[in-house]
Design an enzyme around this catalytic site. Structure first.
Site, PDB file in Angstrom:
ATOM      1  CB  SER A   1      -0.929  -0.232   0.975  1.00  0.00           C
ATOM      2  OG  SER A   1      -1.889   1.026   1.283  1.00  0.00           O
TER       3      SER A   1
ATOM      4  CG  ASP B   1      -6.201  -3.113  -4.386  1.00  0.00           C
ATOM      5  OD1 ASP B   1      -7.079  -2.655  -3.722  1.00  0.00           O
ATOM      6  OD2 ASP B   1      -5.160  -2.910  -4.176  1.00  0.00           O
TER       7      ASP B   1
ATOM      8  CG  HIS C   1      -4.739  -2.970  -0.661  1.00  0.00           C
ATOM      9  ND1 HIS C   1      -4.371  -2.241  -1.847  1.00  0.00           N
ATOM     10  CD2 HIS C   1      -4.329  -2.294   0.494  1.00  0.00           C
ATOM     11  CE1 HIS C   1      -3.458  -1.114  -1.402  1.00  0.00           C
ATOM     12  NE2 HIS C   1      -3.417  -1.311  -0.004  1.00  0.00           N
TER      13      HIS C   1
END
Length: 909
Positions: A207, A417, A486
């Protein structure tokens, strides 16, 4: 991107059914039970004992059986706070949790994991992704994680920057350079605390760590200090590396098209967003610039602040209306909303009445040495001062340079994601220029394969087979994971484990199907087969007519030839097992038998792969010889001279244990020639070590040995650092022989040859502290090799002939070694110019002996032992250090071998 938070995932609904299929009139075939194995994919490895618990680390030790609600031992670990600088008044501290690995391959490694945010805790990664125990949302209790990265390497999860999780102090960072600087200060303290100097450093995260990881790696490279910041490789998942418009807006509508059934949006809305995507310029930009190879530098992307062009947000609102539990981090999620012990099960916070956040419990904080804190998974306060992080995205700044300087860089992306979309990351890649070219020249299309494996528990099921696509060019690997959101290590733990194996060099490729390193690098396999072909041809010739030289050559080639045959047979067997397991038509009984065979076959192929690679390394031409070991004090004055005496006695004791005869060839000290007392300050010493193979045994000891201790003459108790250079030379017989072949003393082309006409001989009276014959006879001999200005002086014996013989032996050894090193350096420079692989010279610092910590650290292999006394007595601890260095040397030789093959291939083209 700025301002989004990295949150937890919900479980993919299709992976667990709450009702029996009989409720809908269907049955499903029973899945054959699989044999249990100790770790995923990798063969069983011998565990190594920990050496991290000592006076410096005791306060950080965590009781592995005392973690609340965890009913098993999580293993050895250390947690707590360390400051971000060495300043005495430093109040800013980062929280870490360090888990040493029992895997012997991890001896010279340390891997960092960072979550994103900015301001999201890395303890999320530990508890719900790749830590040794898991408590994922919707599950009853913590469970052991068979896919923990601690199985592979030493892991540390760090909460950073200041203001995140349990970290202490007031945030002061304005940009990524501040974050990196603070992290380097923390990491130096961490390395010193746990004696991790010289370790290979791997930096991983997800991330917003798409900012953190490249910027921290860049700062470590710029520090030019491999003792603390020896960066090897990096890996980031679903990373924030570009602008919002590139990562979210431009690829949003094609993403909805691809996953249309999961969004379930109505026709009129779909028509509207397609029209707006064209009007905003998104459709044309993606079609024109997401191509392979790229057409050139990308222009500035369309402006997403124009009214009607925030498509990503509109899609999110529409999807959430259809599915109130829509999860931007994993779009296959549907209701109900599951409870998460960290309070963040999807797109928003959720804490049921009466529930508590796990890391916010006082009993948990006490157990893991955390300060009493109102812990939040993602900080509600700012971790950057002012207007937030002012650094440009890494894909537009430091990432290309980091790719060029790392061994490998991996970017992984889950296709489920929505918060950061895979095609946005590919757009970023196609705009980057690294290692001489822009973007990928070919579209990612190779199959990313996760080996079929046994399951240890229904609580930790993980998939196998083809998991996505992968592509590697010029040091960068991009890999997609089809059924992951994610947080890849949470949604696809077996896939993330495989990628970690690749990052660490445990496997050669993400496309290989075998469970361990079964596919040899092309260069190695080609050389092995070439050797086997030469062996076969020479054997045919010998069958017709015997020849001594050819017979000797056949003997030299036999090891590689026999091992190659075994490897190829084992490889075929393992491939057959893999094909059976991947074939959906294989019946359950045969599948069960194949699974049981898998572990034994995996062990066998791994052993043979190691043996085959080792057999390809050319035997050092001096390895069979005795050796001369020279000790020369360097920086540190009298303390360095005293330490030289310690090392001399260490090597004498070592040789005595190994039944190698030693004699002092030369000993110059401050108290007289060869006084030899324990307090002797040695100016120069040469130890002759007899016995075949002594040079091969000790040659890796050559280099700078550093000592850190309080000298006896130090009145204020300050630690001093001194150094001694150890030089290991081959010791040749007095005369050459025909059997020595190319090494004959009489062959002007050999390393051994010294032309007597190039040597000037001077005789003089010996110097020293007095005694009969000293200063009374011309017994000292000095030889000067005029072309190289190499000087050798010997005065140890009363006899001039004996001193002359010793001097010639030492001169011949030094010249032979110098010639070989010059040749190796020339080859190393060729490798650097072609493939970027350099040689580690003997002038580098190789080992530290720290008296205060009772520590010995070898900076090449990374091994650290807290048995200094036994090491200096030439005991088993010294054997362990030297064994680890020989293993490291083998790895370096294999890299050199591969570089030679690449250089030859490049030269031929």
């Amino acid at each position: 991107m700025h301002g989004f938070t990295c949150l937890n995932l919900l479980a993919i609904a299709c992976l667990a059914a709450a009702r029996s299929p009989r409720h809908v009139g269907k049955t499903v075939p029973e899945i054959a039970p699989r044999a249990r194995i100790d770790t995923p994919f990798a063969a069983h490895v011998e565990k190594r004992a920990s050496s991290y618990l000592n006076a410096n680390t005791t306060k950080f030790a965590v009781n592995g059986t005392g973690i609340p609600d965890v009913n098993f031992d999580i293993g050895e670990s250390y947690a707590g706070l360390l400051p971000i600088s060495s300043a005495l008044n430093e109040t800013r501290q980062l929280y870490f949790w360090f888990f040493p690995s029992e895997n012997p391959a991890a001896a010279d490694e340390i891997t960092i994991w960072l979550n994103g945010g900015p301001g999201c805790s890395s303890l999320e990664g530990l508890l719900q992704e790749n830590g040794p125990f898991l408590w994922q949302y919707g599950t009853f209790a913590p469970v052991k994680n068979p896919y923990t990265w601690v199985n592979l390497t030493n892991m540390v999860w760090v909460e950073q920057p200041v203001g995140t999780g349990f970290s202490q102090g007031t945030p002061t960072a304005q940009d990524e350079s501040d974050v990196a600087s603070q992290f380097l200060g923390f990491f130096k303290n961490f390395v010193d605390t746990f004696a991790l100097q010289g370790r290979k450093v791997y930096i991983t995260g997800e991330s917003y760590a798409g900012y953190y990881v490249p910027y921290i790696a860049d700062a470590m490279f710029n520090a030019n200090d491999t003792e603390y910041y020896n960066v090897e490789s990096i890996m980031v998942y679903d990373p924030s590396t570009s602008t919002d418009v590139v990562e979210r807006q431009i690829p949003a509508v094609p993403f909805v098209d691809y996953w249309a059934p999961l969004f379930s949006l109505n026709e009129s809305f779909m028509t509207d967003i397609h029209n707006r995507a064209e009007a905003c310029g998104y459709t044309a930009f993606l079609n024109d610039y997401l191509v392979f190879p790229p057409v050139g530098p990308l222009p500035s992307p369309p402006n997403d602040t124009v009214p009607g062009c925030d498509l990503w947000t509109d899609i999110y609102y529409a999807a959430s209306a259809v599915n109130p539990c829509f999860d931007i981090y994993q779009i296959a999620t549907t209701c109900p909303l599951l409870w998460d012990v960290l309070g963040f099960p999807g797109s928003f916070n959720y804490v049921p009445a009466g529930a508590s956040i796990y890391f916010n419990r006082s009993d948990v904080q006490s157990a893991i040495n955390a300060p009493p804190t109102n812990w939040e998974e993602c900080s509600t306060g700012p971790v950057f001062v002012g207007d937030g992080d002012t650094s440009p995205p890494s894909g537009l700044s430091v990432l290309p340079s980091v790719i060029e300087r790392t061994n490998k860089t991996i970017i992984g992306h889950g296709l489920l994601d929505y918060i950061l979309i895979a095609n946005g990351t590919l757009l970023m890649i196609q705009n980057m220029t690294w290692n001489g070219a822009q973007g990928f020249q070919s579209e990612p299309s190779d199959k990313f394969f996760v080996p079929y494996h046994s399951e240890l528990s229904y609580s930790t099921l993980a998939g196998a087979g083809v998991f996505g696509t992968t592509h590697t060019e010029r040091g960068l690997t991009f890999v997609t994971i089809n059924l992951s959101g994610h947080m890849v290590p949470q949604y696809a733990p077996s896939a993330a484990y495989r990628q970690m194996e690749f990052l660490l060099g445990r496997i050669d490729s993400l496309t290989q199907m075998a469970t361990t390193v079964t596919s040899m690098p092309t260069a190695f396999l080609g050389r092995a087969r070439s050797i086997a072909a030469e062996h076969a041809e020479l054997s045919k010739q010998l069958a017709k007519e015997f020849d001594t030289q050819k017979a000797r050559k056949v003997g030299e080639l036999s090891s590689t030839t026999l091992t190659l045959g075994k490897w190829e047979s084992a490889s075929r067997s393992l491939q057959e097992l893999q094909q059976l397991l991947s074939d959906p038509t294989t019946d359950s009984e045969l599948r069960s038998l194949a699974t049981e065979e898998l572990e034994a076959s995996t062990n066998n192929i791994q052993t043979l792969s190691t043996e085959l690679k080792a057999s390809l390394i050319p035997v050092h031409p001096f390895a069979h010889l005795p050796c001369l070991l020279e000790l020369r004090p360097g920086a540190g004055g009298s303390e360095a001279a005293l330490f030289a005496g310690d090392l001399l006695r260490m090597y004498q004791a070592f040789c005595k244990r190994h039944k190698l005869r030693t004699s002092i060839l030369k000993l110059d000290d401050a108290e007289g020639i060869g006084s030899g007392s324990d307090s002797t300050q040695i100016q120069e010493a040469v130890l002759e070590i007899e016995g075949n193979g002594a040079y091969g045994l000790l040659r890796c000891e050559a280099g700078v040995h550093r000592v850190q201790r309080v000298p006896a003459t130090e009145s204020k108790g300050r630690t001093h650092t001194s150094a001694v250079l150890v030089v290991v030379l081959p010791s040749f017989p007095s005369t050459g022989s025909e059997e020595m072949g190319e090494n004959s003393f009489n062959d002007p082309s050999s390393d051994y040859y010294v032309d007597p006409r190039d040597v000037r001989t001077d005789v003089m009276r010996a110097r020293g502290a007095g005694g009969q014959h000293v200063n009374t006879t011309d017994s000292a001999v000095r030889l000067t090799h005029v072309p190289t200005n190499t000087v050798v002086a010997i005065q140890d014996s009363r006899s001039q002939p004996k001193n002359r013989e010793k001097a010639w032996k030492l001169l011949r050894a030094r010249l032979a070694q110098a010639r070989r090193e010059a040749r190796e350096e020339e080859l190393a420079q060729l490798r650097v110019s072609i493939v970027g692989v350099a040689k580690t010279g003997r002038g580098d610092k190789i080992r530290t002996y720290n008296w205060g910590q009772q520590r010995v650290t070898d900076h090449r292999s990374g091994i650290t032992l807290h048995h200094l006394d036994d090491t200096l007595e030439g005991g088993d601890s010294l054997d362990k250090v030297m064994d680890s260095v020989r293993s490291w040397r083998t790895e370096q030789d294999l890299k050199t071998l591969a570089a030679d093959e690449e250089a030859a291939a490049a030269k031929s083209t």
